[in-house]
Design an enzyme around this catalytic site. Structure first.
Site, mmCIF file in Angstrom:
data_model
loop_
_atom_site.group_PDB
_atom_site.id
_atom_site.type_symbol
_atom_site.label_atom_id
_atom_site.label_comp_id
_atom_site.label_asym_id
_atom_site.label_seq_id
_atom_site.Cartn_x
_atom_site.Cartn_y
_atom_site.Cartn_z
ATOM 1 N N HIS A 41 7.821 -0.289 -4.962
ATOM 2 C CA HIS A 41 8.636 -1.299 -4.285
ATOM 3 C C HIS A 41 8.180 -2.702 -4.632
ATOM 4 O O HIS A 41 7.075 -2.905 -5.123
ATOM 5 C CB HIS A 41 8.646 -1.115 -2.753
ATOM 6 C CG HIS A 41 7.300 -1.241 -2.097
ATOM 7 N ND1 HIS A 41 6.474 -0.169 -1.882
ATOM 8 C CD2 HIS A 41 6.636 -2.314 -1.607
ATOM 9 C CE1 HIS A 41 5.366 -0.572 -1.277
ATOM 10 N NE2 HIS A 41 5.434 -1.882 -1.107
ATOM 11 N N HIS B 14 4.381 -9.059 -2.689
ATOM 12 C CA HIS B 14 3.582 -8.178 -3.541
ATOM 13 C C HIS B 14 4.469 -7.187 -4.275
ATOM 14 O O HIS B 14 5.643 -7.027 -3.936
ATOM 15 C CB HIS B 14 2.495 -7.440 -2.745
ATOM 16 C CG HIS B 14 2.980 -6.468 -1.704
ATOM 17 N ND1 HIS B 14 3.174 -6.806 -0.381
ATOM 18 C CD2 HIS B 14 3.294 -5.149 -1.781
ATOM 19 C CE1 HIS B 14 3.574 -5.742 0.301
ATOM 20 N NE2 HIS B 14 3.672 -4.711 -0.527
ATOM 21 N N GLU C 221 -0.236 -3.852 -5.008
ATOM 22 C CA GLU C 221 -0.522 -2.684 -4.177
ATOM 23 C C GLU C 221 -0.458 -1.444 -5.056
ATOM 24 O O GLU C 221 0.420 -1.336 -5.929
ATOM 25 C CB GLU C 221 0.534 -2.597 -3.068
ATOM 26 C CG GLU C 221 0.358 -1.421 -2.106
ATOM 27 C CD GLU C 221 1.420 -1.397 -1.004
ATOM 28 O OE1 GLU C 221 2.446 -2.103 -1.119
ATOM 29 O OE2 GLU C 221 1.224 -0.664 -0.015
HETATM 30 CO CO CO Z 1 3.987 -2.711 0.116
#
Ligand code: CO
Length: 134
Positions: free
Chosen positions: A7, A79, A130
C-alpha cells in the site's frame, strides 16, 4: 527481497472528507473507518486492483502522523509499504547494511494483522518505508 507494493499511505486531516473524495470523486471501493489506538491512527483502505491506498487520520494526543500533518497542511504521502517473504531475514539484512529500523527493531502487528517494521526515511531517500510480512 522486496515483493509486491502492499500500500501507499496518505495522511489526512479529515478522514471522512478524504474517504468521500476517493469513493465519490474517484469512484473507488473504500472500507469503513477503523481505529487503531495502539498505532495512533484511524484508517480507511481504498481497495484497488493491484494495491491499496491507506488513508490515515491522527487518533489521540501522541499520534505518529500529527507532526507530519503539521508540516504538510494539505496532507500528503506518508509512507510506502512493500511485502517481504521473511520479515526477520529482511530486517537482519537491512541492519547489516546500515539501515535504521525504527522503534525497538521488533516487528509489530500492523493494520492487516501481519508483522510490520518501519525503516528510517533518511536511509530511503526521504521516504518512510514499511515492510510487511507477505
Ligand atoms: Co502502512
Amino acid at each position: 527481497m522486496l515483493g509486491r507494493l502492499n500500500h501507499v499511505a496518505i495522511a489526512v486531516h479529515d478522514l471522512e472528507a478524504a474517504t468521500a473524495v476517493y469513493r465519490d470523486t474517484l469512484g473507488a471501493e473504500v472500507t469503513s473507518p477503523t481505529p487503531y489506538p495502539e498505532h495512533g491512527v484511524k484508517v480507511v483502505f481504498v481497495n484497488l486492483d493491484n494495491t491499496k491506498i491507506e488513508l490515515l487520520e491522527p487518533l489521540g494526543e501522541n499520534s505518529p502522523i500529527a507532526a507530519f500533518l503539521a508540516k504538510n497542511p494539505s496532507g500528503g504521502i506518508h509512507h510506502v509499504c512493500y511485502e517481504v517473504d521473511d520479515i526477520i531475514a529482511a530486517r537482519d539484512r537491512l541492519k547489516a547494511q546500515g539501515a535504521r529500523v525504527l522503534g525497538d527493531g521488533e516487528p509489530k502487528i500492523g493494520a492487516h494483522g501481519k508483522p510490520v517494521l518501519f525503516l528510517h526515511p533518511k536511509d530511503f531517500f526521504g521516504t518512510l518505508t514499511e515492510l510487511e510480512q507477505a
